[in-house]
Design an enzyme around this catalytic site. Structure first.
Site, PDB file in Angstrom:
ATOM      1  N   TYR A  75       0.814  -1.205   0.000  1.00 26.22           N
ATOM      2  CA  TYR A  75       0.000   0.000   0.000  1.00 26.22           C
ATOM      3  C   TYR A  75       0.856   1.268   0.000  1.00 26.22           C
ATOM      4  O   TYR A  75       0.450   2.293  -0.527  1.00 26.22           O
ATOM      5  CB  TYR A  75      -0.883   0.046   1.264  1.00 26.22           C
ATOM      6  CG  TYR A  75      -2.167  -0.720   1.179  1.00 26.22           C
ATOM      7  CD1 TYR A  75      -2.173  -2.090   0.966  1.00 26.22           C
ATOM      8  CD2 TYR A  75      -3.392  -0.073   1.346  1.00 26.22           C
ATOM      9  CE1 TYR A  75      -3.356  -2.797   0.916  1.00 26.22           C
ATOM     10  CE2 TYR A  75      -4.585  -0.774   1.297  1.00 26.22           C
ATOM     11  CZ  TYR A  75      -4.555  -2.133   1.074  1.00 26.22           C
ATOM     12  OH  TYR A  75      -5.735  -2.830   1.029  1.00 26.22           O
ATOM     13  N   LYS A 135       3.471 -15.339   2.150  1.00 24.47           N
ATOM     14  CA  LYS A 135       3.657 -16.028   0.866  1.00 24.47           C
ATOM     15  C   LYS A 135       5.160 -16.222   0.700  1.00 24.47           C
ATOM     16  O   LYS A 135       5.777 -15.752  -0.255  1.00 24.47           O
ATOM     17  CB  LYS A 135       3.025 -15.168  -0.255  1.00 24.47           C
ATOM     18  CG  LYS A 135       2.984 -15.810  -1.626  1.00 24.47           C
ATOM     19  CD  LYS A 135       1.912 -16.863  -1.799  1.00 24.47           C
ATOM     20  CE  LYS A 135       2.054 -17.534  -3.141  1.00 24.47           C
ATOM     21  NZ  LYS A 135       1.127 -18.679  -3.322  1.00 24.47           N
ATOM     22  N   ASP A 148      -2.624 -18.378   0.417  1.00 23.15           N
ATOM     23  CA  ASP A 148      -3.632 -19.028  -0.432  1.00 23.15           C
ATOM     24  C   ASP A 148      -4.325 -20.170   0.320  1.00 23.15           C
ATOM     25  O   ASP A 148      -5.554 -20.273   0.325  1.00 23.15           O
ATOM     26  CB  ASP A 148      -3.036 -19.500  -1.783  1.00 23.15           C
ATOM     27  CG  ASP A 148      -1.675 -20.188  -1.663  1.00 23.15           C
ATOM     28  OD1 ASP A 148      -1.157 -20.307  -0.535  1.00 23.15           O
ATOM     29  OD2 ASP A 148      -1.134 -20.620  -2.704  1.00 23.15           O
ATOM     30  N   ASP A 197      -6.328  -7.263   4.432  1.00 19.99           N
ATOM     31  CA  ASP A 197      -7.493  -6.613   3.821  1.00 19.99           C
ATOM     32  C   ASP A 197      -8.384  -7.674   3.185  1.00 19.99           C
ATOM     33  O   ASP A 197      -9.596  -7.731   3.424  1.00 19.99           O
ATOM     34  CB  ASP A 197      -7.011  -5.605   2.771  1.00 19.99           C
ATOM     35  CG  ASP A 197      -8.163  -4.903   2.077  1.00 19.99           C
ATOM     36  OD1 ASP A 197      -9.087  -4.468   2.785  1.00 19.99           O
ATOM     37  OD2 ASP A 197      -8.150  -4.819   0.831  1.00 19.99           O
ATOM     38  N   ASP A 202     -12.290  -9.458   4.604  1.00 23.62           N
ATOM     39  CA  ASP A 202     -13.555  -9.422   3.853  1.00 23.62           C
ATOM     40  C   ASP A 202     -14.047 -10.847   3.605  1.00 23.62           C
ATOM     41  O   ASP A 202     -15.241 -11.135   3.682  1.00 23.62           O
ATOM     42  CB  ASP A 202     -13.399  -8.691   2.512  1.00 23.62           C
ATOM     43  CG  ASP A 202     -13.693  -7.189   2.611  1.00 23.62           C
ATOM     44  OD1 ASP A 202     -13.383  -6.590   3.666  1.00 23.62           O
ATOM     45  OD2 ASP A 202     -14.227  -6.627   1.630  1.00 23.62           O
TER      46      ASP A 202
HETATM   47  C1  IPM Z   1     -10.304  -1.196   4.315  1.00 29.81           C
HETATM   48  C2  IPM Z   1     -10.416  -0.649   2.912  1.00 29.81           C
HETATM   49  C3  IPM Z   1      -9.239   0.248   2.598  1.00 29.81           C
HETATM   50  C4  IPM Z   1      -7.996  -0.615   2.610  1.00 29.81           C
HETATM   51  C5  IPM Z   1      -9.317   1.053   1.283  1.00 29.81           C
HETATM   52  C6  IPM Z   1     -10.593   1.823   1.165  1.00 29.81           C
HETATM   53  C7  IPM Z   1      -8.142   1.977   1.125  1.00 29.81           C
HETATM   54  O1  IPM Z   1     -10.569  -1.660   1.977  1.00 29.81           O
HETATM   55  O2  IPM Z   1     -10.230  -0.401   5.269  1.00 29.81           O
HETATM   56  O3  IPM Z   1     -10.315  -2.418   4.479  1.00 29.81           O
HETATM   57  O4  IPM Z   1      -7.691  -1.290   1.603  1.00 29.81           O
HETATM   58  O5  IPM Z   1      -7.304  -0.625   3.636  1.00 29.81           O
HETATM   59 MN    MN Z   2     -10.915  -3.602   2.852  1.00 31.43          MN
END
Ligand code: IPM
Ligand code: MN
Ligand code: NAD
Length: 354
Positions: A138, A183, A215, A239, A243
């Site tokens: 990032y 990884k 993975d 990240d 999710d």
């Molecule tokens: C999160 C989001 C952010 C990230 C984006 C919006 C920059 O996906 O907070 O998980 O990737 O960290």
């Molecule tokens: Mn995110």
């Protein structure tokens, strides 16, 4: 008096923030005076009134706050801006040194039936993803030209050491199992990460450290989620895995997070985004934001009783079948909020929180 900076942000951000602050005010009742709320423009909401998603005044307020609550940022309108809402979020995390993003993935029995995964697999799920938040791909050098682009993944020893230490410290109050996800079969950064994780592990002889490639870890999170205690991983992997893990409790709309750093001020935000597809419709699930407030009460203010009151009311509401659309129900954001407040034991409605 606890000074809370409120960054409602974009999309569903202001809707879920309003809900969470109403719940907090109602739960705090006459103790509500213990908190002051300072709303500040951030993300697309700041771009709409100026030329930056992170105005200097907003950053200063955050630096001087006792805690920060963030709804969500991001709006298709600002996707091509010179300085996007997302860049504003990264700049805020970096400026505040918020390197440790804590994302608890817990499926309490009361909401077990809401998971799309079989109960026999998901029952008892309770792990924490410790995501490194201020380095890695990032923040490495990047280039973007017409026909070529790159993002460099870079980690320094000190950045790895402190996040691994944070993971072990959390594990010490849990099952003492740390899984470092990397990884290392491909990436140099991962091999450094693994080596340093082994070194830091020696400081925590009461805990166990294991390693897994990202993975296969992604697969195992769905296959055997109860096997995990603390997962520590780099920025991008954390990240994505978090999710993915949101499928376990049934929706992205129920997961909170805390970000801790070097300056002492912490930020609390849902793991999801601004959900432009459902914004402005009064159907967003505010649970992620309500539970972010709960994390703030526990981790920044040590207000365990108030935190537990809100958390219990929130889960009891869900267990009673009052659910927003993402969980298969038909409750609006407002109706869900009112139902939580009604379960707070007769305290007043905290309308117009800010
Ligand atoms: C999160 C989001 C952010 C990230 C984006 C919006 C920059 O996906 O907070 O998980 O990737 O960290
Ligand atoms: Mn995110
Ligand atoms: P998203 O997390 O906003 O939404 C993904 C899906 O989950 C959508 O279908 C959405 O409706 C649903 N969802 C998310 N939160 C929900 C809630 N509380 N209640 C009900 N449903 C919910 O991800 P996206 O659509 O990929 O991104 C939208 C914008 O958000 C982008 O601009 C992105 O950069 C930004 N974003 C911001 C943050 C943040 O502020 N920390 C995090 C992730 C994404």
């Amino acid at each position: 008096m606890k000074k809370i900076v409120v960054l409602a942000g974009d999309g569903i951000g202001p809707e879920i923030m309003d809900s969470a602050l109403r719940v907090l005010n109602a739960a705090a009742g006459t103790d509500g005076a213990a908190f002051s709320f300072d709303p500040q423009p951030f993300g697309g909401a700041a771009l709409a009134i100026g030329d930056t998603p992170l105005p200097a005044k907003t950053l200063q307020a955050c630096q001087e706050a006792d805690a920060i609550l963030l709804g969500a940022i991001g709006d298709p309108r600002w996707e091509k801006a010179a300085y996007t809402p997302e860049q504003g979020l990264l700049a805020l995390r970096k400026a505040l040194g918020l390197y440790a993003n804590i994302r608890p993935i817990k499926v309490v029995d009361a909401v077990l039936h809401l998971s799309p995964i079989k109960e026999s697999i998901v029952k008892g799920t309770d792990f924490v993803i410790v995501r490194e938040l201020t380095s890695g791909i990032y923040f490495g050098e990047k280039a973007e030209e017409e026909d070529i682009a790159y993002d460099i993944n870079r980690y320094a020893r000190v950045e790895i050491e402190r996040i691994i230490r944070q993971a072990f410290t959390i594990a010490q109050s849990r099952q003492k199992k740390v899984l470092s996800v990397d990884k290392a079969n491909v990436l140099a950064t991962s091999r450094l990460w693994r080596r340093i994780a082994e070194e830091v592990a020696k400081e925590f002889p009461d805990c166990q450290l294991t390693h897994q490639y990202v993975d296969s870890a992604a697969m195992k999170i769905m296959q055997q989620p109860t096997a995990f205690d603390v997962i520590v991983t780099e920025n991008l992997f954390g990240d994505i895995l978090s999710d993915e893990a949101s499928v376990l409790p049934g929706s992205l709309g129920v997961l909170p997070s805390a970000s801790h750093g070097v300056t002492g001020v912490s930020l609390y935000e849902p793991i999801h985004g601004s959900a432009p597809d459902i914004a402005g419709k009064n159907i967003a699930n505010p649970v992620s934001m309500i539970l972010s407030v709960v994390m703030m009460l526990r981790e920044s203010f040590q207000m365990e009783a108030l935190a537990a009151t809100i958390e219990t009311a929130c889960f009891a509401t869900m267990n009673a079948g009052i659910l927003t659309q993402d969980l298969g129900g038909d409750a609006t954001t407002d109706r869900f909020t009112a139902a939580v407040i009604a379960r707070l034991g007769g305290k007043q409605d905290g309308k117009n929180a800010i």
